[in-house]
Design an enzyme around this catalytic site. Structure first.
Site, PDB file in Angstrom:
ATOM      1  N   ARG A   1     -44.378  57.257 -14.319  1.00 34.20           N
ATOM      2  CA  ARG A   1     -45.361  56.162 -14.318  1.00 34.20           C
ATOM      3  C   ARG A   1     -45.806  55.966 -15.758  1.00 34.20           C
ATOM      4  O   ARG A   1     -46.313  56.894 -16.387  1.00 34.20           O
ATOM      5  CB  ARG A   1     -46.561  56.518 -13.440  1.00 34.20           C
ATOM      6  CG  ARG A   1     -47.758  55.613 -13.687  1.00 34.20           C
ATOM      7  CD  ARG A   1     -48.872  55.791 -12.695  1.00 34.20           C
ATOM      8  NE  ARG A   1     -48.522  55.223 -11.407  1.00 34.20           N
ATOM      9  CZ  ARG A   1     -49.410  54.914 -10.457  1.00 34.20           C
ATOM     10  NH1 ARG A   1     -50.693  55.129 -10.653  1.00 34.20           N
ATOM     11  NH2 ARG A   1     -49.013  54.402  -9.313  1.00 34.20           N
TER      12      ARG A   1
ATOM     13  N   HIS B   1     -43.563  47.868  -9.460  1.00 30.48           N
ATOM     14  CA  HIS B   1     -44.030  49.020  -8.664  1.00 30.48           C
ATOM     15  C   HIS B   1     -43.169  49.080  -7.393  1.00 30.48           C
ATOM     16  O   HIS B   1     -43.643  48.810  -6.290  1.00 30.48           O
ATOM     17  CB  HIS B   1     -45.517  48.840  -8.342  1.00 30.48           C
ATOM     18  CG  HIS B   1     -46.215  50.095  -7.913  1.00 30.48           C
ATOM     19  ND1 HIS B   1     -45.576  51.324  -7.829  1.00 30.48           N
ATOM     20  CD2 HIS B   1     -47.511  50.329  -7.541  1.00 30.48           C
ATOM     21  CE1 HIS B   1     -46.440  52.236  -7.422  1.00 30.48           C
ATOM     22  NE2 HIS B   1     -47.618  51.661  -7.240  1.00 30.48           N
TER      23      HIS B   1
ATOM     24  N   GLN C   1     -44.166  51.121  -4.195  1.00 28.98           N
ATOM     25  CA  GLN C   1     -45.236  50.463  -3.446  1.00 28.98           C
ATOM     26  C   GLN C   1     -44.650  49.394  -2.533  1.00 28.98           C
ATOM     27  O   GLN C   1     -44.991  49.313  -1.350  1.00 28.98           O
ATOM     28  CB  GLN C   1     -46.232  49.838  -4.439  1.00 28.98           C
ATOM     29  CG  GLN C   1     -47.392  49.142  -3.782  1.00 28.98           C
ATOM     30  CD  GLN C   1     -48.303  50.121  -3.059  1.00 28.98           C
ATOM     31  OE1 GLN C   1     -48.787  51.071  -3.640  1.00 28.98           O
ATOM     32  NE2 GLN C   1     -48.530  49.895  -1.773  1.00 28.98           N
TER      33      GLN C   1
ATOM     34  N   ASP D   1     -54.451  42.644  -4.862  1.00 29.26           N
ATOM     35  CA  ASP D   1     -54.491  43.809  -5.759  1.00 29.26           C
ATOM     36  C   ASP D   1     -55.576  43.548  -6.805  1.00 29.26           C
ATOM     37  O   ASP D   1     -56.076  42.415  -6.932  1.00 29.26           O
ATOM     38  CB  ASP D   1     -53.107  43.987  -6.419  1.00 29.26           C
ATOM     39  CG  ASP D   1     -53.025  45.194  -7.355  1.00 29.26           C
ATOM     40  OD1 ASP D   1     -53.872  46.113  -7.227  1.00 29.26           O
ATOM     41  OD2 ASP D   1     -52.133  45.223  -8.225  1.00 29.26           O
TER      42      ASP D   1
ATOM     43  N   CYS E   1     -52.616  47.555  -2.205  1.00 27.66           N
ATOM     44  CA  CYS E   1     -51.922  48.775  -2.644  1.00 27.66           C
ATOM     45  C   CYS E   1     -52.896  49.913  -2.923  1.00 27.66           C
ATOM     46  O   CYS E   1     -52.500  51.075  -2.900  1.00 27.66           O
ATOM     47  CB  CYS E   1     -51.074  48.481  -3.878  1.00 27.66           C
ATOM     48  SG  CYS E   1     -52.060  47.849  -5.243  1.00 27.66           S
TER      49      CYS E   1
ATOM     50  N   ARG F   1     -46.486  55.237   1.838  1.00 28.20           N
ATOM     51  CA  ARG F   1     -45.942  55.628   0.524  1.00 28.20           C
ATOM     52  C   ARG F   1     -45.168  56.937   0.678  1.00 28.20           C
ATOM     53  O   ARG F   1     -44.103  57.124   0.114  1.00 28.20           O
ATOM     54  CB  ARG F   1     -47.082  55.824  -0.497  1.00 28.20           C
ATOM     55  CG  ARG F   1     -47.821  54.559  -0.890  1.00 28.20           C
ATOM     56  CD  ARG F   1     -46.942  53.604  -1.669  1.00 28.20           C
ATOM     57  NE  ARG F   1     -46.376  54.214  -2.861  1.00 28.20           N
ATOM     58  CZ  ARG F   1     -46.998  54.349  -4.042  1.00 28.20           C
ATOM     59  NH1 ARG F   1     -48.223  53.869  -4.188  1.00 28.20           N
ATOM     60  NH2 ARG F   1     -46.407  54.910  -5.075  1.00 28.20           N
TER      61      ARG F   1
HETATM   62  N1   CP Z   1     -51.045  52.294  -5.075  1.00 34.95           N
HETATM   63  C1   CP Z   1     -50.859  53.238  -6.021  1.00 34.95           C
HETATM   64  O1   CP Z   1     -49.829  53.330  -6.694  1.00 34.95           O
HETATM   65  O2   CP Z   1     -51.894  54.111  -6.115  1.00 34.95           O
HETATM   66  P1   CP Z   1     -52.127  55.210  -7.252  1.00 34.95           P
HETATM   67  O3   CP Z   1     -52.407  54.478  -8.535  1.00 34.95           O
HETATM   68  O4   CP Z   1     -53.305  55.999  -6.771  1.00 34.95           O
HETATM   69  O5   CP Z   1     -50.890  56.055  -7.377  1.00 34.95           O
HETATM   70  N1  NVA Z   2     -51.712  46.562 -10.476  1.00 30.06           N
HETATM   71  C1  NVA Z   2     -52.336  47.859 -10.419  1.00 30.06           C
HETATM   72  C2  NVA Z   2     -51.715  48.703  -9.348  1.00 30.06           C
HETATM   73  C3  NVA Z   2     -52.294  50.081  -9.204  1.00 30.06           C
HETATM   74  C4  NVA Z   2     -51.599  50.873  -8.159  1.00 30.06           C
HETATM   75  C5  NVA Z   2     -52.231  48.535 -11.780  1.00 30.06           C
HETATM   76  O1  NVA Z   2     -51.168  48.447 -12.400  1.00 30.06           O
HETATM   77  O2  NVA Z   2     -53.207  49.136 -12.221  1.00 30.06           O
END
Ligand code: CP
Ligand code: NVA
Length: 309
Positions: free
Chosen positions: A106, A133, A136, A228, A268, A296
């Site tokens: 990530r 993502h 997700q 989101d 999400c 997930r």
């Molecule tokens: N939805 C999601 O990816 O959550 P986190 O940022 O908690 O991993």
């Molecule tokens: N769009 C958000 C998703 C978090 C899971 C971000 O990138 O912060």
């Protein structure tokens, strides 16, 4: 069909058939787990997990997924790795490939993940970048399918920022036959290249892949409504400005009336109640966000079992 060794970076290079394979295995593993059956498909295998950004769901679900598959997950904080002191990604990739059977990352720039995957000999899974993502999105379509059945012909509407989550949702919906409409403020629409890719790769040539600035019109006849956060990780400096621009896209009970009566609500998470979604919508019987978060785990178990087999 073998997915063994395949990277999961964007979903762009995953076929509809491969995505359905994930959904089907995810459903099977979910059922087996609930029946108390073990499935040690990755016995003795290790997944390294690099997190440049915070995470609750991704970190925990991947860690638990590896445990439930009989393998091991290693949490790697880049600040503790030599990467944090400037060791190049291409070197890190080749070294990690000698110890691990898979890498999850990530980070901010999607380019970094592409580079890691290019130099790595083991599959690389994108656990979120600024642009995509995919894990997700797999859990999202699994959840929609559980509630609404066959994805073909369903209308999925996303309100808000045309961000990483929106991009991956568009690709996942298009590739599984659902209609997908993203309603964003002018200037915050999803990237044109991603929209074009989704259009090109539609499972059903008649399905809709649309972007609009009109949230109410978008919601008409929706089977699933998604939102989101307005400011993603790394965009904290734009928070104040975004709060104003995105206000007309807030998912309220009133807005939800435009969708079908039985439409489900997805997010999400983490959610910012009072911003992109109201507390009332989050807590309403329409919200399936906890099942979505649970999925997930199941969707990622399927991905891991297929690519790290
Ligand atoms: N939805 C999601 O990816 O959550 P986190 O940022 O908690 O991993
Ligand atoms: N769009 C958000 C998703 C978090 C899971 C971000 O990138 O912060």
């Amino acid at each position: 069909m073998s997915l063994n060794g395949k990277d999961l970076l964007t979903l762009i290079d995953w076929t509809s058939e491969e995505i359905f394979e994930v959904l089907s295995l995810a459903g099977k593993l979910k059922k087996e787990r609930k029946e108390g059956k073990d499935h040690y498909l990755l016995k003795g295998k290790t997944l390294g997990m690099i997190f440049q950004k915070a995470s609750t769901r991704t970190r925990i679900s991947f860690e638990v997924a590896m445990w439930q598959l009989g393998g091991y997950a290693l949490f790697l904080n880049p600040q503790d790795l030599q990467m944090g002191r400037g060791e190049p990604i291409k070197d890190t990739a080749r070294v990690l490939s000698r110890y691990l059977e898979g890498i999850m990352i990530r980070t901010f720039s999607h380019q970094e993940v592409e580079e890691l995957a290019f130099y790595s000999d083991v599959p690389v899974i994108n656990g979120l970048t600024d642009s995509f993502h995919p894990c997700q999105a797999l859990a999202d379509i699994q959840t929609i399918r559980e509630y609404k059945g066959d994805l073909k012909g369903l209308k999925v509407v996303y309100l808000g920022d045309g961000n990483n989550v929106a991009h991956s949702l568009m690709l996942a919906c298009a590739k599984t036959g659902a209609h997908v409409v993203v309603a964003s403020p002018p200037g915050y629409e999803p990237q044109r290249e991603v929209v074009e890719k989704a259009l090109q790769d539609r499972l059903d040539p008649l399905s809709q892949v649309d972007v609009t600035n009109d949230p109410r019109q978008a919601l008409e006849g929706a089977d699933a409504v998604y939102t989101d956060v307005w400011a993603s990780m790394g965009q904290e400096g734009e928070q104040e400005e975004r709060l104003k621009v995105f206000q007309p896209y807030q998912l309220t009970m009133e807005m939800l009336k435009e969708a079908k009566k039985e439409a489900v609500v997805l997010h999400c998470l983490p959610a910012h109640r009072g911003e992109e979604i109201t507390d009332e919508v989050m807590e309403s019987p329409r919200s399936v966000v906890w099942d979505q978060a649970e999925n997930r785990l199941h969707a990622q178990k399927a991905v891991l079992a297929l690519v790290m087999a």
